[in-house]
Motif scaffolding. Structure first.
Motif, short mmCIF file in Angstrom:
data_model
loop_
_atom_site.label_atom_id
_atom_site.label_comp_id
_atom_site.label_asym_id
_atom_site.label_seq_id
_atom_site.Cartn_x
_atom_site.Cartn_y
_atom_site.Cartn_z
N SER A 22 0.85 -1.19 0.00
CA SER A 22 0.00 0.00 0.00
C SER A 22 0.89 1.24 0.00
O SER A 22 2.02 1.20 0.46
CB SER A 22 -0.89 0.00 1.25
N VAL A 23 0.35 2.36 -0.51
CA VAL A 23 1.08 3.63 -0.57
C VAL A 23 0.19 4.73 0.00
O VAL A 23 -0.99 4.81 -0.35
CB VAL A 23 1.48 3.97 -2.02
N ASP A 24 0.77 5.57 0.85
CA ASP A 24 0.08 6.74 1.39
C ASP A 24 0.89 7.97 0.98
O ASP A 24 1.78 8.41 1.68
CB ASP A 24 -0.02 6.64 2.91
N ASP A 25 0.59 8.49 -0.22
CA ASP A 25 1.33 9.64 -0.75
C ASP A 25 1.21 10.88 0.13
O ASP A 25 2.15 11.64 0.27
CB ASP A 25 0.84 9.99 -2.16
N SER A 26 0.05 11.08 0.74
CA SER A 26 -0.15 12.29 1.54
C SER A 26 0.72 12.32 2.79
O SER A 26 1.03 13.38 3.30
CB SER A 26 -1.63 12.43 1.92
N HIS A 27 1.14 11.14 3.29
CA HIS A 27 2.02 11.07 4.45
C HIS A 27 3.42 10.57 4.08
O HIS A 27 4.23 10.30 4.96
CB HIS A 27 1.41 10.18 5.53
N ASP A 28 3.68 10.39 2.78
CA ASP A 28 4.99 9.98 2.30
C ASP A 28 5.44 8.64 2.89
O ASP A 28 6.60 8.47 3.27
CB ASP A 28 6.02 11.08 2.63
N ARG A 29 4.52 7.68 2.99
CA ARG A 29 4.79 6.37 3.58
C ARG A 29 4.30 5.27 2.65
O ARG A 29 3.42 5.48 1.82
CB ARG A 29 4.08 6.20 4.93
N CYS A 30 4.86 4.08 2.82
CA CYS A 30 4.34 2.91 2.12
C CYS A 30 4.53 1.68 3.00
O CYS A 30 5.28 1.70 3.97
CB CYS A 30 4.99 2.73 0.75
N TRP A 31 3.83 0.61 2.65
CA TRP A 31 3.92 -0.65 3.37
C TRP A 31 4.46 -1.69 2.40
O TRP A 31 4.00 -1.81 1.26
CB TRP A 31 2.55 -1.06 3.90
N LEU A 32 5.44 -2.44 2.87
CA LEU A 32 6.13 -3.42 2.04
C LEU A 32 6.18 -4.77 2.72
O LEU A 32 6.01 -4.87 3.94
CB LEU A 32 7.59 -2.98 1.81
N ARG A 33 6.47 -5.81 1.93
CA ARG A 33 6.80 -7.14 2.45
C ARG A 33 7.90 -7.71 1.58
O ARG A 33 8.03 -7.37 0.40
CB ARG A 33 5.59 -8.05 2.49
#
Length: 60
Positions: A22-33
């Motif tokens: 998932s990507v959260d552009d507004s908070h400059d974060r992403c989730w990876l595995r």
């Protein structure tokens, strides 16, 4: 760089391959595995987009 769910990336800190969950552009974060998945599954973790480098698109 634009990331999408399913993209494969590496981190600036290592050369392992990770899949974008998932990507959260507004908070400059992403989730990876970690990719490829292990038999026991791969833990999902959150990281700053500045620590991610594009690798290659995910191809099932």
């Amino acid at each position: 760089m634009t990331l999408h769910q399913g993209d494969c990336v590496t981190l600036t800190s290592d050369e392992h391959t990770y899949q974008v969950i998932s990507v959260d552009d507004s908070h400059d974060r992403c989730w990876l595995r970690r990719w490829p998945l292990s038999r026991q599954g791969s833990e999902v973790f959150e990281i700053s987009l500045q620590q991610v480098r594009a690798s290659r698109p995910h191809r099932p």
